[in-house]
Design a protein around this motif. Structure first.
Motif: not given
Length: 199
Positions: A91-94, A116-118, A152, A155-156, A161, A163
């Motif tokens: 999972c990638y988050v930013t 997942v995008i913030y 973000a 969450a990472a 996840w 970041l």
């Protein structure tokens, strides 16, 4: 200093981006009217709206990094299905104001990862809807980019996840790899410009 060496190998970037549908060359356009208005001979600009079908000037960055991660996992480079599933379970988050988030969502979908995008409350809902159309989860938090980035980052850490921001700060330099993806746009502009630009 702990910062990874930034590559300027545009051909390596081109090769990886070939894995991304519609990442093909975009036109170099000029505007005589704008040039006349500000008193210069000519102005050229890259029209990135069609790149990967995202309508975004940041289409290349995050997708390039994700393609790079996928290339480190696949064993048979010609196996399309293996590429599509290369990052399953990752999972990638930013945080994003919209454009970087689109690239991350598109790249994650191409290679089987979750995104997942913030976004802050100030980002237009049309951007949120477009990001969701690429299969990403959107979390709206805070009233500024900085507050959405804090969400973000948290969450990472909590979810383990990846970041993937397009900016850097002390102790975080992954944004430099995102910038490598933009080498292609710069190289295309250089190759297509009919005369050496002054700026």
């Amino acid at each position: 200093n702990g910062i990874d060496k930034v590559s300027t190998d545009v051909e390596a970037v081109r090769k990886l981006l070939e894995l991304c549908p519609m990442a093909s060359r975009t036109p170099l356009a000029s505007s005589i009217l704008l040039a006349d208005k500000i008193g210069v001979k000519n102005i050229w600009f890259k029209d990135e709206r069609q790149r990967m079908g995202l309508g975004s000037f940041k289409a290349l960055g995050a997708s390039y990094v994700i393609a790079n991660h996928a290339s480190q996992v696949v064993s048979k480079k010609e196996n399309v299905q293996e590429w599509k599933n290369a990052l399953n379970g990752k999972c990638y988050v930013t945080a994003s104001a919209g454009n970087h988030g689109l690239s991350l969502a598109a790249g994650a979908r191409l290679f089987g990862a979750k995104a997942v995008i913030y976004l802050s409350r100030n980002v237009p809902s049309s951007f949120a809807d477009k990001i969701k159309s690429y299969g990403a989860e959107v979390v709206v938090i805070g009233n500024s980019y900085e507050e959405s980035m804090e969400g973000a980052q948290k969450a990472a850490i909590e979810n383990e996840w990846m970041l993937l921001s397009d900016v850097t700060w002390d102790g975080y330099d992954a944004g430099l790899k995102v910038m490598e993806g933009y080498l292609v746009a710069a190289a295309e502009a250089y190759e297509d410009c009919p005369e050496p630009p002054t700026h």
